[in-house]
Design a protein around this motif. Structure first.
Motif, short mmCIF file in Angstrom:
data_model
loop_
_atom_site.label_atom_id
_atom_site.label_comp_id
_atom_site.label_asym_id
_atom_site.label_seq_id
_atom_site.Cartn_x
_atom_site.Cartn_y
_atom_site.Cartn_z
N ALA A 233 0.84 -1.21 0.00
CA ALA A 233 0.00 0.00 0.00
C ALA A 233 0.87 1.26 0.00
N ASP A 234 2.01 1.19 0.68
CA ASP A 234 2.92 2.35 0.70
C ASP A 234 3.51 2.59 -0.69
N VAL A 235 3.81 1.48 -1.39
CA VAL A 235 4.33 1.60 -2.76
C VAL A 235 3.30 2.32 -3.63
N SER A 236 2.05 1.87 -3.55
CA SER A 236 0.99 2.48 -4.36
C SER A 236 0.82 3.95 -4.01
N ALA A 237 0.82 4.24 -2.71
CA ALA A 237 0.61 5.62 -2.26
C ALA A 237 1.73 6.54 -2.76
N THR B 197 4.73 -6.90 -2.38
CA THR B 197 5.31 -5.57 -2.59
C THR B 197 6.11 -5.55 -3.89
N ARG B 198 6.83 -6.65 -4.14
CA ARG B 198 7.61 -6.73 -5.39
C ARG B 198 6.68 -6.68 -6.60
N ARG B 199 5.55 -7.37 -6.49
CA ARG B 199 4.59 -7.37 -7.61
C ARG B 199 4.05 -5.95 -7.85
N ARG B 200 3.76 -5.26 -6.75
CA ARG B 200 3.25 -3.89 -6.87
C ARG B 200 4.32 -2.99 -7.50
#
Lengths: 230, 132
Positions: free
Chosen positions: B29-33, B63-66
């Motif tokens: 979620a942090d990656v997306s944000a 997280t790697r996929r995101r």
């Protein structure tokens, strides 16, 4: 396989890393995920093993995806069936306890079968809102279709009559069979304040009389006509 | 200009480099944000990316996929990763290898011990792009 040392070109190692990386991200269709083993040396055996591992992983992943898809479809179908069942249950509930506008300001509700807590809540909800909406003065709860009455059902009916009275309408129970009357007498439910009459016809005559401000005589055609329809 | 998503941060430097600092256990979620904030500001040519992963503890699979999805959209020209730990280099290698197979021209990546080494390498890459 011999115990000798193997010298490997760095590009072959890099190809393995790329192929395994692609596999780890489910990129099985990528050309980079394909390992072509070099059968001339021992490192080729490692390449062959990893190539087979990636192939089998792709098949396993596809099988899992398919199973998940089927499971999701089955869940969606089940939810749809439950939705239909819920809608049917609501329809059945509505049909099994119809509220009939039998005369101006007079509603009647024939009750059939047993009443559990959920059904009691639904009946109560529908009846009380109809009484309020239509400004009914009288509600006739007809128990002709109730063969057996338990304590819970009896309590629900008493509460229903109390609710109707709180809205300023008069509630009359009709059609109590001798068996039900016998049960009621033994159950110990407090029926004080609950008005009962032998039949729907009698109750209707009573209501019309009250609406007109006098007792209805046997000769009043307006009273007889609806009563005979039963 | 600096963006933040809990522990994770990104700065757009004057030369256009996107300098990320990944710390602790990175949540998808942090990656997306973070990338969402970035996308609103980014425009123009492709970017060089600097990843400071010296404070990273874990880069979970999700997280790697995101990150893969975000990087394929970002289309970096080169990525310099500051990380010395082997357990960090392995998943980042896997990620950037896949990025390299799906973007043309193939973006380069490299691992470095210090940020100055990473920055110097990115500058070289930028010069090569300008004057091939």
């Amino acid at each position: 396989m011999s115990n000798s040392r193997v010298t490997v070109d760095a590009t072959r190692i890099r190809r393995l890393i790329t192929a395994l990386s692609c596999a780890s991200f489910d990129r099985f269709d990528s050309d980079a995920a394909v390992i072509t083993p070099d059968e001339t040396d021992d490192f080729g055996m490692l390449e062959g093993v990893l190539a087979m591992f990636i192939d089998e992983l792709a098949v396993a992943r596809a099988t899992t995806e398919r199973a998940l898809g089927e499971s999701e479809q089955a869940r969606a179908e089940l939810e749809e069936r439950l939705r239909v069942i819920d809608a049917q249950r609501a329809t059945i509930s509505e049909l099994s306890t119809p509220i009939i506008d039998v005369w101006d300001q007079i509603l009647t509700m024939p009750i059939i079968g047993t009443i559990d807590t959920q059904r009691a809540a639904e009946i109560s909800d529908r009846l009380l809102s109809t009484v309020a909406e239509r400004g009914a003065e009288f509600v006739l709860l007809d128990l002709t279709g109730v063969a057996v009455l338990d304590t819970a059902t009896a309590s629900h009916i008493v509460r229903l009559t109390q609710g109707v009275r709180l809205l300023g309408a008069e509630c009359i129970l009709t059609g109590i069979s001798p068996q039900v009357a016998q049960t009621l007498a033994m159950l110990g439910v407090d029926w004080r304040g609950t008005q009962t009459m032998r039949s729907l016809r009698e109750a209707l005559r009573y209501c019309l009389g009250k609406l007109r401000g006098n007792e209805i005589g046997e000769e009043d055609d307006d009273v007889r006509t609806p009563a005979r329809r039963q | 200009m600096r963006f933040q998503a809990r522990e994770q941060a990104c700065e757009i430097r004057e030369d256009g480099t996107l300098a990320f600092t990944w710390s602790g256990i990175v949540d998808p979620a942090d990656v997306s944000a973070l990338f969402h904030q970035l996308r609103e500001r980014l425009a123009g040519p492709k970017r060089n990316v600097l990843w400071d992963m010296t404070g990273l503890q874990l880069l979970p699979g999700e997280t790697r996929r995101r990150l893969l999805d975000e990087l394929l959209e970002l289309r970096p020209t080169a990525t310099a990763v500051v990380a010395s730990e082997f357990f960090v280099r392995v998943p980042v290698t896997m990620l950037l290898e896949v990025v390299a197979t799906e973007i043309a021209p193939k973006p380069e990546y490299g691992f470095f011990e210090t940020e100055s080494e990473a920055t110097a390498w990115l500058s070289d890459r930028a010069r090569e792009v300008v004057a091939p």
